[in-house]
Design a protein around this motif. Sequence first.
Motif, mmCIF file in Angstrom:
data_model
loop_
_atom_site.group_PDB
_atom_site.id
_atom_site.type_symbol
_atom_site.label_atom_id
_atom_site.label_comp_id
_atom_site.label_asym_id
_atom_site.label_seq_id
_atom_site.Cartn_x
_atom_site.Cartn_y
_atom_site.Cartn_z
ATOM 1 N N LEU A 1 0.826 -1.205 0.000
ATOM 2 C CA LEU A 1 0.000 0.000 0.000
ATOM 3 C C LEU A 1 0.861 1.255 0.000
ATOM 4 O O LEU A 1 0.563 2.227 -0.710
ATOM 5 N N SER A 2 1.949 1.247 0.768
ATOM 6 C CA SER A 2 2.834 2.416 0.832
ATOM 7 C C SER A 2 3.488 2.681 -0.518
ATOM 8 O O SER A 2 3.558 3.831 -0.975
ATOM 9 N N VAL A 3 3.969 1.614 -1.164
ATOM 10 C CA VAL A 3 4.599 1.786 -2.480
ATOM 11 C C VAL A 3 3.575 2.290 -3.498
ATOM 12 O O VAL A 3 3.862 3.175 -4.313
ATOM 13 N N GLY A 4 2.364 1.745 -3.446
ATOM 14 C CA GLY A 4 1.326 2.194 -4.366
ATOM 15 C C GLY A 4 0.976 3.660 -4.177
ATOM 16 O O GLY A 4 0.843 4.409 -5.152
ATOM 17 N N GLY B 1 3.731 10.394 -6.812
ATOM 18 C CA GLY B 1 4.748 10.844 -7.755
ATOM 19 C C GLY B 1 4.172 11.134 -9.127
ATOM 20 O O GLY B 1 4.484 12.165 -9.739
ATOM 21 N N VAL B 2 3.318 10.239 -9.622
ATOM 22 C CA VAL B 2 2.700 10.452 -10.939
ATOM 23 C C VAL B 2 1.778 11.668 -10.911
ATOM 24 O O VAL B 2 1.760 12.479 -11.844
#
Length: 245
Positions: A104-107, A113-114
């Motif tokens: 979840l954190s990476v997502g 960022g995007v």
Amino acid sequence: MDKLPTPPQWPMRFLRRIIKRQYLEEIEGDMEERFQEDVERYGLQKARRLYSWDSIKLFHPVLLKKVGGDHRLNQLGMFQYHLAFVLRRLRRRKVYSLTSIIGLSVGLACFYGVFTWWQYLQDYDGFHHEVEEIHAIRASGKNGVDAFTGLAAPLLSAELLQTTFPSVEAATYTAFFFNEKKIKVAYEQQTFYEEGSIMVSDSGFFKVFDFPIVSGDASTPLHAPHQVVLSEPIAVKLFGSADPI
């Protein structure tokens, strides 16, 4: 295969009568799981006593069915219950919980960022009042056998556009001069070296773009040869607090 020990039946029968249905399934599963753990840890008799005691501790206004009258929702109690439920799940499924949290954190980080990059593209030069009416000329051609396309055009293109197309209200050109080393900037006794580039343009630049003029006449910059427009940081380095005009 040995049959699993069973907890006493009366606590759960009683809880089914008084606990709200949306909580009952989770409570029953958690109590059964905890009972089996207590059997392995303390033995059957003590596990049954703990099971009965745990059922008594579930007498909470948030969990109980309404009997009648005006019952206000206990927000704090509900929060405490859900927090305890989540923490208990995290302790029991550490690897699964850690994997889910990392995913979840990476997502979320990728999404942020995007989104930030997309917002930057949308807001780039967005402070110009007529940004939708500003266009850049691209030149394409061949250099021998190699084709090229880029933001480049002859210097006379700006003047030619205005004389050929009446719909063009203003036009300008820009050329950048880069230096691998720092650029020398000097005025009287002041000399320093600045990283970056020098841009050359004409008087139409400030008709097309809405860059604010801090000092000086906004209608006359770059109207004559040897005129320059300085950014505020460079002007402060050269002139200090004095008026550069």
